[in-house]
Design a protein around this motif. Structure first.
Motif, PDB file in Angstrom:
ATOM      1  N   SER A 174       0.836  -1.203   0.000  1.00  0.00           N
ATOM      2  CA  SER A 174       0.000   0.000   0.000  1.00  0.00           C
ATOM      3  C   SER A 174       0.866   1.246   0.000  1.00  0.00           C
ATOM      4  N   VAL A 175       1.910   1.233   0.862  1.00  0.00           N
ATOM      5  CA  VAL A 175       2.796   2.396   0.935  1.00  0.00           C
ATOM      6  C   VAL A 175       3.557   2.573  -0.367  1.00  0.00           C
ATOM      7  N   VAL A 176       4.122   1.445  -0.885  1.00  0.00           N
ATOM      8  CA  VAL A 176       4.881   1.528  -2.141  1.00  0.00           C
ATOM      9  C   VAL A 176       3.976   1.959  -3.289  1.00  0.00           C
ATOM     10  N   GLY A 177       2.772   1.370  -3.349  1.00  0.00           N
ATOM     11  CA  GLY A 177       1.836   1.741  -4.412  1.00  0.00           C
ATOM     12  C   GLY A 177       1.420   3.196  -4.323  1.00  0.00           C
ATOM     13  N   ALA A 178       1.212   3.685  -3.079  1.00  0.00           N
ATOM     14  CA  ALA A 178       0.840   5.087  -2.911  1.00  0.00           C
ATOM     15  C   ALA A 178       1.968   6.009  -3.362  1.00  0.00           C
ATOM     16  N   LEU A 179       3.215   5.625  -3.046  1.00  0.00           N
ATOM     17  CA  LEU A 179       4.362   6.438  -3.474  1.00  0.00           C
ATOM     18  C   LEU A 179       4.485   6.448  -4.995  1.00  0.00           C
ATOM     19  N   LEU A 180       4.312   5.264  -5.614  1.00  0.00           N
ATOM     20  CA  LEU A 180       4.386   5.195  -7.077  1.00  0.00           C
ATOM     21  C   LEU A 180       3.268   5.998  -7.716  1.00  0.00           C
ATOM     22  N   PHE A 181       2.058   5.906  -7.136  1.00  0.00           N
ATOM     23  CA  PHE A 181       0.930   6.663  -7.662  1.00  0.00           C
ATOM     24  C   PHE A 181       1.195   8.166  -7.531  1.00  0.00           C
ATOM     25  N   ARG A 182       1.742   8.557  -6.373  1.00  0.00           N
ATOM     26  CA  ARG A 182       2.058   9.967  -6.163  1.00  0.00           C
ATOM     27  C   ARG A 182       3.100  10.430  -7.177  1.00  0.00           C
ATOM     28  N   ARG A 183       4.114   9.587  -7.405  1.00  0.00           N
ATOM     29  CA  ARG A 183       5.167   9.953  -8.355  1.00  0.00           C
ATOM     30  C   ARG A 183       4.599  10.101  -9.770  1.00  0.00           C
ATOM     31  N   GLU A 184       3.737   9.147 -10.175  1.00  0.00           N
ATOM     32  CA  GLU A 184       3.147   9.211 -11.516  1.00  0.00           C
ATOM     33  C   GLU A 184       2.265  10.440 -11.656  1.00  0.00           C
ATOM     34  N   LEU A 185       1.458  10.705 -10.638  1.00  0.00           N
ATOM     35  CA  LEU A 185       0.574  11.866 -10.687  1.00  0.00           C
ATOM     36  C   LEU A 185       1.379  13.156 -10.720  1.00  0.00           C
ATOM     37  N   ARG A 186       2.466  13.173  -9.942  1.00  0.00           N
ATOM     38  CA  ARG A 186       3.295  14.379  -9.913  1.00  0.00           C
ATOM     39  C   ARG A 186       3.950  14.623 -11.267  1.00  0.00           C
ATOM     40  N   LEU A 187       4.376  13.550 -11.927  1.00  0.00           N
ATOM     41  CA  LEU A 187       4.970  13.709 -13.255  1.00  0.00           C
ATOM     42  C   LEU A 187       3.943  14.259 -14.238  1.00  0.00           C
ATOM     43  N   ARG A 188       2.686  13.782 -14.114  1.00  0.00           N
ATOM     44  CA  ARG A 188       1.659  14.212 -15.059  1.00  0.00           C
ATOM     45  C   ARG A 188       1.258  15.672 -14.846  1.00  0.00           C
ATOM     46  N   ILE A 189       1.274  16.112 -13.585  1.00  0.00           N
ATOM     47  CA  ILE A 189       0.822  17.489 -13.331  1.00  0.00           C
ATOM     48  C   ILE A 189       1.973  18.484 -13.304  1.00  0.00           C
ATOM     49  N   SER A 190       3.216  17.983 -13.370  1.00  0.00           N
ATOM     50  CA  SER A 190       4.343  18.914 -13.339  1.00  0.00           C
ATOM     51  C   SER A 190       4.318  19.853 -14.540  1.00  0.00           C
ATOM     52  N   GLY A 191       3.907  19.297 -15.708  1.00  0.00           N
ATOM     53  CA  GLY A 191       3.806  20.146 -16.903  1.00  0.00           C
ATOM     54  C   GLY A 191       2.787  21.249 -16.717  1.00  0.00           C
ATOM     55  N   ILE A 192       1.648  20.902 -16.089  1.00  0.00           N
ATOM     56  CA  ILE A 192       0.617  21.914 -15.842  1.00  0.00           C
ATOM     57  C   ILE A 192       1.136  22.974 -14.878  1.00  0.00           C
ATOM     58  N   GLN A 193       1.867  22.543 -13.847  1.00  0.00           N
ATOM     59  CA  GLN A 193       2.395  23.500 -12.878  1.00  0.00           C
ATOM     60  C   GLN A 193       3.384  24.470 -13.537  1.00  0.00           C
ATOM     61  N   GLN A 194       4.226  23.949 -14.438  1.00  0.00           N
ATOM     62  CA  GLN A 194       5.181  24.819 -15.119  1.00  0.00           C
ATOM     63  C   GLN A 194       4.475  25.854 -15.989  1.00  0.00           C
ATOM     64  N   ILE A 195       3.437  25.383 -16.709  1.00  0.00           N
ATOM     65  CA  ILE A 195       2.686  26.311 -17.563  1.00  0.00           C
ATOM     66  C   ILE A 195       2.005  27.374 -16.706  1.00  0.00           C
ATOM     67  N   VAL A 196       1.418  26.952 -15.587  1.00  0.00           N
ATOM     68  CA  VAL A 196       0.741  27.912 -14.706  1.00  0.00           C
ATOM     69  C   VAL A 196       1.733  28.947 -14.179  1.00  0.00           C
ATOM     70  N   THR A 197       2.959  28.497 -13.885  1.00  0.00           N
ATOM     71  CA  THR A 197       3.982  29.434 -13.404  1.00  0.00           C
ATOM     72  C   THR A 197       4.306  30.480 -14.466  1.00  0.00           C
ATOM     73  N   HIS A 198       4.444  30.031 -15.729  1.00  0.00           N
ATOM     74  CA  HIS A 198       4.719  30.977 -16.813  1.00  0.00           C
ATOM     75  C   HIS A 198       3.552  31.938 -17.015  1.00  0.00           C
ATOM     76  N   ILE A 199       2.344  31.414 -16.943  1.00  0.00           N
ATOM     77  CA  ILE A 199       1.162  32.263 -17.138  1.00  0.00           C
ATOM     78  C   ILE A 199       1.051  33.271 -16.001  1.00  0.00           C
ATOM     79  N   GLU A 200       1.367  32.814 -14.779  1.00  0.00           N
ATOM     80  CA  GLU A 200       1.330  33.720 -13.627  1.00  0.00           C
ATOM     81  C   GLU A 200       2.327  34.863 -13.814  1.00  0.00           C
ATOM     82  N   ALA A 201       3.432  34.553 -14.527  1.00  0.00           N
ATOM     83  CA  ALA A 201       4.429  35.586 -14.791  1.00  0.00           C
ATOM     84  C   ALA A 201       4.020  36.512 -15.924  1.00  0.00           C
ATOM     85  N   GLY A 202       2.905  36.208 -16.591  1.00  0.00           N
ATOM     86  CA  GLY A 202       2.392  37.098 -17.636  1.00  0.00           C
ATOM     87  C   GLY A 202       2.512  36.582 -19.042  1.00  0.00           C
TER      88      GLY A 202
END
Length: 454
Positions: A174-202
């Motif tokens: 459960s712990v390992v699966g949760a960590l892997l799920f968190r890692r996969e989700l973080r990889l998928r949303i990292s692109g969105i976070q980067q774009i949001v950072t650029h948009i926030e900068a104008g």
């Protein structure tokens, strides 16, 4: 540089995955517990049935043939080699002395008990756990019939260890699966976070890269990109409108100021004419601001609250009836074709305003004797109103700019450049769009609208 502290429980993805996995492990343990109880009950029931059967048979033999026969029966059972590794037998005389058996005495803790008991006994020189049925016979002698249940207890211990190991492994997974799920989700949303950072900068030109994998995240990325496209269009529109309003205000205000300054050195008649000129210019500015306010209200989407089913054929019929005299005055052949019965969920007044604006433009920009047609259609993509004329049309370079606030092709004609912008806003408010194409000669304007759900 201070490294960020790793706090897995602070991650929603980790908590969701862990809770789900923990629930799965708990469900598995509950199933194991049920299976365990059923297995133990089956084993215990089988042992109890065997004990009761043997005890009842020996009691019947005692009643029929006496104590001597009972002693002989127990001796034969202990010698026959059947279940010799588990069977327990003991016969005590009325004085509590051992007559025969493979245990020395009734266990101390259950001496005064009758019926089924469990206790530690010394059997064949070793200590074991026995499940025994104790009964008093009619001559006050005591008969003990039982079975060694060490094998059952060993099965229970093995099951307990297996369940514990399975639970620990499940928890670890459960712990390992949760960590892997968190890692996969973080990889998928990292692109969105980067774009949001650029948009926030104008930087509103940033977009999330398209993914070849068709899943919830790719659909979310497309929705976000569409939202960003709309946001950029709105921001560009705001900048354009701001610049245009400033220009449109500066020019008439300058004219008013110069006219009034000039009239100060002239007679009363000139001052009266300057005042009338100023009032006319201010009235024109008021009209522009009213149109901008109406346009802003449409673009904000507040009218969706009062949407209701509207028949486009009925709206178009009213518009045709209203503009027929204008067409006749200019000798324009004005016709209407109604296809099916398109019904949409919308605001009738806004739709009438948009369609009327399209027809008014068509009649205004064609020569006398030209042809203007309007028709309604309904297909899989939605409902449409198509206005077509055979006039001079619009240059291809200008098609993309039509609908922009204050954009006017012919500034020699009266207008404010807000009519088609209003039509476009109304179309988008109703889930559609406005398209322009060359009719060679003339122009085709198609306003698409989302159909009313059945």
């Amino acid at each position: 540089m201070k490294l960020p502290t790793f706090k897995p429980w602070g991650s929603t993805a980790f908590r969701m995955a862990f809770n789900y996995s923990a629930l799965l492990v708990l469900s598995m343990l509950v199933l194991l517990a049920v299976f365990y109880m059923q297995t133990v009950n089956v084993l215990q029931s089988r042992i109890d049935r065997q004990i009761f059967t043997n005890a009842h048979r020996l009691e019947n033999d005692f009643v029929a043939h006496g104590a001597a026969s009972l002693e002989l029966q127990i001796k034969d059972i202990l010698r026959d080699g059947v279940y010799s590794d588990t069977e327990i037998y003991l016969l005590l005389n009325p004085y509590g002395e051992k007559v025969i058996g493979n245990i020395p005495a009734v266990p101390f803790g259950v001496k005064d008990k009758v019926g089924m008991v469990e206790a530690r006994v010394i059997r064949n020189g070793r200590e074991t756990i026995g499940r025994m049925h104790i009964q008093h016979l009619s001559d006050n002698s005591i008969l003990v019939v039982g079975s060694d249940i060490n094998h059952q207890l060993e099965i229970e211990r093995l099951f307990d260890r297996a369940s514990l190991i399975a639970g620990l492994i499940g928890l670890l997974m459960s712990v390992v699966g949760a960590l892997l799920f968190r890692r996969e989700l973080r990889l998928r949303i990292s692109g969105i976070q980067q774009i949001v950072t650029h948009i926030e900068a104008g930087d509103l030109s940033q977009r999330i890269p398209a993914s070849q994998q068709e899943d919830e995240f790719s659909r979310l990325n497309r929705d976000i990109n569409r939202m960003l496209d709309q946001q950029q269009r709105l921001m560009d529109g705001v900048r354009h409108v701001s610049n245009t309003i400033a220009h449109n205000l500066r020019t008439p205000m300058t004219r008013i100021r110069l006219r009034l300054m000039k009239s100060e050195h002239e007679g009363a008649q000139a001052r009266e004419e300057a005042l009338q000129f100023a009032l006319q210019e201010i009235e024109e500015l008021g009209i522009i601001f009213d149109k901008l306010l109406n346009l802003a209200e449409v673009e904000s989407g507040t009218h969706r609250q009062i949407f209701s089913p509207v028949s486009l054929n009925d709206v178009v019929a009213d518009i045709v009836e209203f503009y027929e005299p204008v067409a006749e005055e200019k000798s324009i052949h004005f016709s209407a074709v109604f296809d099916a019965d398109p019904v949409i969920n919308g605001d009738r007044e806004l739709l009438a305003s948009a369609i009327g604006n399209l027809v008014d433009n068509a009649l205004k920009y064609v020569n006398d004797g030209a042809t203007v047609s309007i028709r309604t259609t309904l297909d899989a993509s939605g409902a449409s109103i198509i206005v077509q004329d055979n006039g001079t049309g619009i240059p291809a370079t200008e098609l993309s700019r039509i609908g922009t606030h204050f954009h006017r092709l012919d500034r020699s004609r009266p207008g404010y450049g807000l009519g088609l912008a209003s039509v476009l806003a109304i179309a988008r408010l109703h889930g559609g769009n406005l398209e322009f194409s060359d009719a060679a000669p003339g122009l085709i304007v198609r306003m698409t609208l989302a159909p009313h759900p059945a």
